[in-house]
Design a protein around this motif. Structure first.
Motif, PDB file in Angstrom:
ATOM      1  N   CYS A 160       0.814  -1.208   0.000  1.00 11.63           N
ATOM      2  CA  CYS A 160       0.000   0.000   0.000  1.00 11.63           C
ATOM      3  C   CYS A 160       0.852   1.264   0.000  1.00 11.63           C
ATOM      4  O   CYS A 160       0.373   2.334  -0.330  1.00 11.63           O
ATOM      5  N   VAL A 161       2.098   1.160   0.382  1.00 10.76           N
ATOM      6  CA  VAL A 161       2.996   2.311   0.430  1.00 10.76           C
ATOM      7  C   VAL A 161       3.950   2.217  -0.747  1.00 10.76           C
ATOM      8  O   VAL A 161       4.614   1.213  -0.938  1.00 10.76           O
ATOM      9  N   LYS A 162       4.012   3.271  -1.544  1.00 11.05           N
ATOM     10  CA  LYS A 162       4.918   3.324  -2.692  1.00 11.05           C
ATOM     11  C   LYS A 162       5.935   4.425  -2.430  1.00 11.05           C
ATOM     12  O   LYS A 162       5.620   5.440  -1.828  1.00 11.05           O
ATOM     13  N   TYR A 163       7.136   4.232  -2.911  1.00  8.60           N
ATOM     14  CA  TYR A 163       8.209   5.197  -2.705  1.00  8.60           C
ATOM     15  C   TYR A 163       8.679   5.717  -4.049  1.00  8.60           C
ATOM     16  O   TYR A 163       8.750   4.971  -5.023  1.00  8.60           O
ATOM     17  N   PHE A 164       9.013   6.995  -4.101  1.00 10.03           N
ATOM     18  CA  PHE A 164       9.422   7.616  -5.351  1.00 10.03           C
ATOM     19  C   PHE A 164      10.600   8.549  -5.111  1.00 10.03           C
ATOM     20  O   PHE A 164      10.703   9.170  -4.049  1.00 10.03           O
ATOM     21  N   LYS A 165      11.447   8.643  -6.094  1.00  9.39           N
ATOM     22  CA  LYS A 165      12.531   9.625  -6.100  1.00  9.39           C
ATOM     23  C   LYS A 165      12.668  10.090  -7.542  1.00  9.39           C
ATOM     24  O   LYS A 165      12.976   9.306  -8.437  1.00  9.39           O
ATOM     25  N   TYR A 166      12.409  11.381  -7.778  1.00 11.68           N
ATOM     26  CA  TYR A 166      12.425  11.919  -9.131  1.00 11.68           C
ATOM     27  C   TYR A 166      13.544  12.943  -9.298  1.00 11.68           C
ATOM     28  O   TYR A 166      13.812  13.731  -8.392  1.00 11.68           O
ATOM     29  N   SER A 167      14.130  12.956 -10.469  1.00 16.44           N
ATOM     30  CA  SER A 167      15.127  13.967 -10.810  1.00 16.44           C
ATOM     31  C   SER A 167      14.404  15.269 -11.168  1.00 16.44           C
ATOM     32  O   SER A 167      13.189  15.298 -11.383  1.00 16.44           O
ATOM     33  N   GLN A 168      15.176  16.338 -11.284  1.00 16.69           N
ATOM     34  CA  GLN A 168      14.601  17.630 -11.671  1.00 16.69           C
ATOM     35  C   GLN A 168      13.894  17.529 -13.019  1.00 16.69           C
ATOM     36  O   GLN A 168      12.794  18.058 -13.193  1.00 16.69           O
ATOM     37  N   ASP A 169      14.501  16.852 -13.981  1.00 20.81           N
ATOM     38  CA  ASP A 169      13.876  16.700 -15.301  1.00 20.81           C
ATOM     39  C   ASP A 169      12.570  15.926 -15.220  1.00 20.81           C
ATOM     40  O   ASP A 169      11.597  16.263 -15.898  1.00 20.81           O
ATOM     41  N   ASP A 170      12.529  14.880 -14.391  1.00 21.92           N
ATOM     42  CA  ASP A 170      11.291  14.115 -14.217  1.00 21.92           C
ATOM     43  C   ASP A 170      10.200  14.987 -13.598  1.00 21.92           C
ATOM     44  O   ASP A 170       9.042  14.941 -14.015  1.00 21.92           O
TER      45      ASP A 170
END
Length: 88
Positions: A12-22
């Motif tokens: 139920c818990v999702k983790y995200f890490k995005y770059s500036q471009d993303d």
């Protein structure tokens, strides 16, 4: 608690890490869609510091307006335009 329940809770818990471009791509696609653009051309830049004055500067138009969008001076937009988001 059973192992199955633990797995269900973790799913139920999702983790995200995005770059500036993303981040810019996600925001421009969302904003373009919200304003009725199917296919579009955009120019965007993140400015400022996190927690202080972070902001997105963006111009968006149809594919036929690509040259006009590309010629937008985002620095001038930043200096002369008020915020138009709903959060303060």
């Amino acid at each position: 608690m059973s192992e199955m329940q633990n797995n269900e809770e973790r799913d139920c818990v999702k983790y995200f890490k995005y770059s500036q471009d993303d981040i810019i791509e996600i925001l421009t696609e969302y904003i373009a869609k919200e304003h009725g653009y199917g296919t579009f051309y955009s120019k965007a830049e993140l400015k400022g510091s996190v927690g202080k004055d972070l902001r997105l500067l963006m111009a968006v138009g149809t594919l036929d307006e690509d040259e006009r969008v590309e010629n937008v001076d985002l620095e001038q937009l930043d200096k002369n335009m008020d915020f138009n988001g709903s959060h303060k």
